[in-house]
Design a protein around this motif. Sequence first.
Motif, PDB file in Angstrom:
ATOM      1  N   GLU A  55      17.242   4.705   5.618  1.00 40.02           N
ATOM      2  CA  GLU A  55      17.994   4.045   4.388  1.00 40.02           C
ATOM      3  C   GLU A  55      18.564   2.636   4.789  1.00 40.02           C
ATOM      4  OE1 GLU A  55      22.013   4.541   1.823  1.00 40.02           O
ATOM      5  OE2 GLU A  55      21.139   6.178   2.623  1.00 40.02           O
ATOM      6  N   ILE A  58      16.227  -0.063   5.429  1.00 40.91           N
ATOM      7  CA  ILE A  58      15.510  -0.468   4.231  1.00 40.91           C
ATOM      8  C   ILE A  58      16.571  -1.460   3.750  1.00 40.91           C
ATOM      9  CG2 ILE A  58      15.135   0.420   1.704  1.00 40.91           C
ATOM     10  CD1 ILE A  58      13.974   2.877   2.697  1.00 40.91           C
ATOM     11  N   ASP A  59      17.866  -1.391   3.616  1.00 46.89           N
ATOM     12  CA  ASP A  59      18.814  -2.186   3.302  1.00 46.89           C
ATOM     13  C   ASP A  59      18.874  -3.480   4.010  1.00 46.89           C
ATOM     14  OD1 ASP A  59      19.864  -0.122   1.374  1.00 46.89           O
ATOM     15  OD2 ASP A  59      21.349   0.455   2.586  1.00 46.89           O
ATOM     16  N   TYR A  63      16.337  -4.491   0.537  1.00 49.06           N
ATOM     17  CA  TYR A  63      16.151  -3.474  -0.445  1.00 49.06           C
ATOM     18  C   TYR A  63      17.459  -2.792  -0.575  1.00 49.06           C
ATOM     19  CZ  TYR A  63      11.338  -5.240  -0.348  1.00 49.06           C
ATOM     20  OH  TYR A  63      10.279  -5.867  -0.388  1.00 49.06           O
ATOM     21  N   GLY A  65      17.954   0.804  -0.448  1.00 49.14           N
ATOM     22  CA  GLY A  65      17.662   2.028  -0.049  1.00 49.14           C
ATOM     23  C   GLY A  65      18.758   3.186  -0.278  1.00 49.14           C
ATOM     24  N   LEU A  78      13.987   9.894  -0.924  1.00 43.88           N
ATOM     25  CA  LEU A  78      14.110   8.470  -0.332  1.00 43.88           C
ATOM     26  C   LEU A  78      13.695   7.553  -1.645  1.00 43.88           C
ATOM     27  CD1 LEU A  78      14.615   6.412   1.828  1.00 43.88           C
ATOM     28  CD2 LEU A  78      12.071   6.752   2.167  1.00 43.88           C
ATOM     29  N   VAL A  80      13.730   3.473  -2.976  1.00 44.97           N
ATOM     30  CA  VAL A  80      14.073   1.850  -3.003  1.00 44.97           C
ATOM     31  C   VAL A  80      14.209   1.330  -4.130  1.00 44.97           C
ATOM     32  CG1 VAL A  80      12.836  -0.003  -2.138  1.00 44.97           C
ATOM     33  CG2 VAL A  80      12.538   1.974  -0.860  1.00 44.97           C
ATOM     34  N   ALA A 135      10.934   3.788   6.864  1.00 46.29           N
ATOM     35  CA  ALA A 135      11.404   2.484   6.166  1.00 46.29           C
ATOM     36  C   ALA A 135      10.375   1.627   5.484  1.00 46.29           C
ATOM     37  CB  ALA A 135      12.561   1.859   6.984  1.00 46.29           C
ATOM     38  N   ALA A 138       8.374   3.155   2.934  1.00 48.77           N
ATOM     39  CA  ALA A 138       9.040   3.360   1.689  1.00 48.77           C
ATOM     40  C   ALA A 138       8.879   1.841   0.903  1.00 48.77           C
ATOM     41  CB  ALA A 138      10.482   3.712   1.713  1.00 48.77           C
TER      42      ALA A 138
END
Length: 181
Positions: A55, A58-59, A63, A65, A78, A80, A135, A138
């Motif tokens: 997460e 991803i952040d 994005y 997450g 998970l 997004v 990540a 995703a």
Amino acid sequence: MLKLFRKYGSVLRFMGMFLGSYFVFSMFYNAYLKFFRSEKYFPDFITHLVGVQSETIIDAFGYDGAVLPHKTELSMKLFVNDYYLARIVEGCNSISIIILFTAFILSFFGKPRPSLLYIFAGSVIIYAMNVLRIALLAIGLYELPQYTSFLHSIMFPLIIYGTVFILWLIWVRNYSKVRKS
């Protein structure tokens, strides 16, 4: 019979060490999964940590997450940008692959200190690559949903198993005692 053991002794030692260490580490890991489940770190601490770290990555890519415990199974959901994309199950936490990697390195064990340092460094690399691949998968599923099958079935395993294979090659070529003999 003794002649065969002498002739194939190194192969038998490799197989014995590989299978034995893989079995022992797998038993410890299965005991961990059985006895260390918690509500706070669902479904288990390592899988939960992989989800939280995925997460964060991803952040970091810009994005939004999110990971949430799955209500009906032992996994983390998970997201997004508020879009549910995948489940992070125990098999996604890289521990089984780290056990496989470690068993191989122990089978070609060189000097103790470099061997143990390589196992530690390789395990950290595998774990980090795994979090990064989750990540990226995703984000890939979010951006390119038409390639879901390719991303999950081919690219996803290629990243982690490719990393392990490269680490094995480096070990055998540069550090193991087999090379030095």
